[in-house]
Scaffold this active site. Structure first.
Site, PDB file in Angstrom:
ATOM      1  N   LYS A   1      42.544  44.243  36.139  1.00  0.00           N
ATOM      2  CA  LYS A   1      41.090  43.698  35.954  1.00  0.00           C
ATOM      3  C   LYS A   1      41.666  44.916  34.580  1.00  0.00           C
ATOM      4  O   LYS A   1      40.463  45.136  33.839  1.00  0.00           O
ATOM      5  CB  LYS A   1      39.730  44.162  36.954  1.00  0.00           C
TER       6      LYS A   1
ATOM      7  N   ASP B   1      30.724  41.556  38.757  1.00  0.00           N
ATOM      8  CA  ASP B   1      30.626  42.518  39.920  1.00  0.00           C
ATOM      9  C   ASP B   1      29.559  43.227  40.133  1.00  0.00           C
ATOM     10  O   ASP B   1      28.848  43.384  41.243  1.00  0.00           O
ATOM     11  CB  ASP B   1      31.624  43.070  40.608  1.00  0.00           C
TER      12      ASP B   1
END
Ligand code: ATR
Length: 273
Positions: A65, A101
């Site tokens: 990420k 997220d």
């Protein structure tokens, strides 16, 4: 057919292909979605290869990420705040990096679980990437207070400082033992303690009446954090399977402009654990 993929290492366990296939079927979108294993030193090359082969977008998972953040040409404000990217969209004007997220967990908590964050006392456990991505969406929901607590207290203090002026309240950084004597309405576990089958070591009495304990992790049974929360009197408890489905829905929306219904997909996934 438009191609999408989730990229990670390892990737075999990923539920994303199943989730996105369900979204595509439900919304009538013509697309394929696969799981791509990238070598640990070959993230960017694997992304470029997929893009060159006609890929339109990717989800990015552990441990890439941060590399995805660096790879993106442009970042959404929420990706910028998270310091990490879990969604890439390839366009004529370059690669957009987003992070869904935080939106995913907030949507799971407020919509799926029907728990309003506004005006509530919120405790966020952890100060790593998972916690960081949740701070801004939590502040945007205007809690009465936000406490970030971490085993290593200094990291919580740094994270709190970073977001001091980002919302209507300034987050407080704390160690875990320092929480003694306080009460919270919402406690979110963003630590990786579950990976070693443990729960953060919390003082007793943190859970206010009617409070919700939320674990970003999920599993077939109760997670160690949720077991501890139950023992300590948390009225409601939820694991992160809903967050997983909601972050996927948010990515799907970014790519396709269509918002899938998550409830049937979440129910199906829950039954398959
Ligand atoms: P992630 O990207 O999942 O957030 P990370 O950046 O490695 O992973 O961060 C892991 C977080 O879980 C940290 O906040 C870590 O606390 P420390 O900063 O003190 O290391 C926390 N953590 C991991 N294991 C833990 C445990 N057994 N108890 C409490 N906190 C734990």
């Amino acid at each position: 057919m438009d191609r999408y993929a989730v990229i990670g290492n390892p990737i075999g366990h990923s539920k994303s292909p199943r989730i996105h296939a369900a979204f595509a079927a439900q919304t009538g979108q013509q697309l394929s979605y696969e799981a791509l294993l990238a070598p640990l030193d070959g993230f960017a090359a694997t992304v470029r290869e997929f893009q060159a082969a006609g890929g339109r977008g990717m989800n990015v998972t552990v441990p890439f990420k941060l590399e995805a953040f660096d790879l993106a040409d442009r970042l959404t404000p929420r990706a910028q705040a998270a310091g990490a990217v879990n969604t890439l969209a390839f366009g004529a004007d370059g690669t957009l990096g987003d992070n869904t997220d935080g939106a995913g967990i907030l949507r799971d908590i407020t919509v799926n679980l029907g728990f309003a964050v506004t005006g509530r006392r919120v405790l966020l456990l952890g100060a790593g990437g998972a916690a960081r991505g949740t701070v801004l969406p939590l502040l945007d929901a205007r809690p009465a207070s936000l406490t970030i607590a971490n085993r290593t207290a200094s990291k919580a203090a740094e994270l709190a400082d970073e977001f001091a002026t980002a919302g209507t309240v300034a987050p407080t950084g704390s160690g875990l033992a320092q929480l003694a004597g306080q009460q919270f309405d919402l406690v979110i576990n963003a630590t990786s303690a579950s990976l070693s089958d443990a729960a953060p070591d919390l003082p007793a009495g943190l859970y206010a009446p009617g409070s919700l304990a939320y674990d970003m992790m999920y599993g077939k049974g109760e997670t160690p954090f949720l077991a501890a929360a139950r023992a300590q009197g948390a009225a409601r408890r939820a694991d992160g399977l809903g967050m997983l489905v909601e972050q996927a829905a948010e990515s799907f929306f970014l790519w396709r402009g269509v918002r899938p219904e998550t409830a049937p997909v979440l129910a199906d996934l829950r039954a398959s654990l």
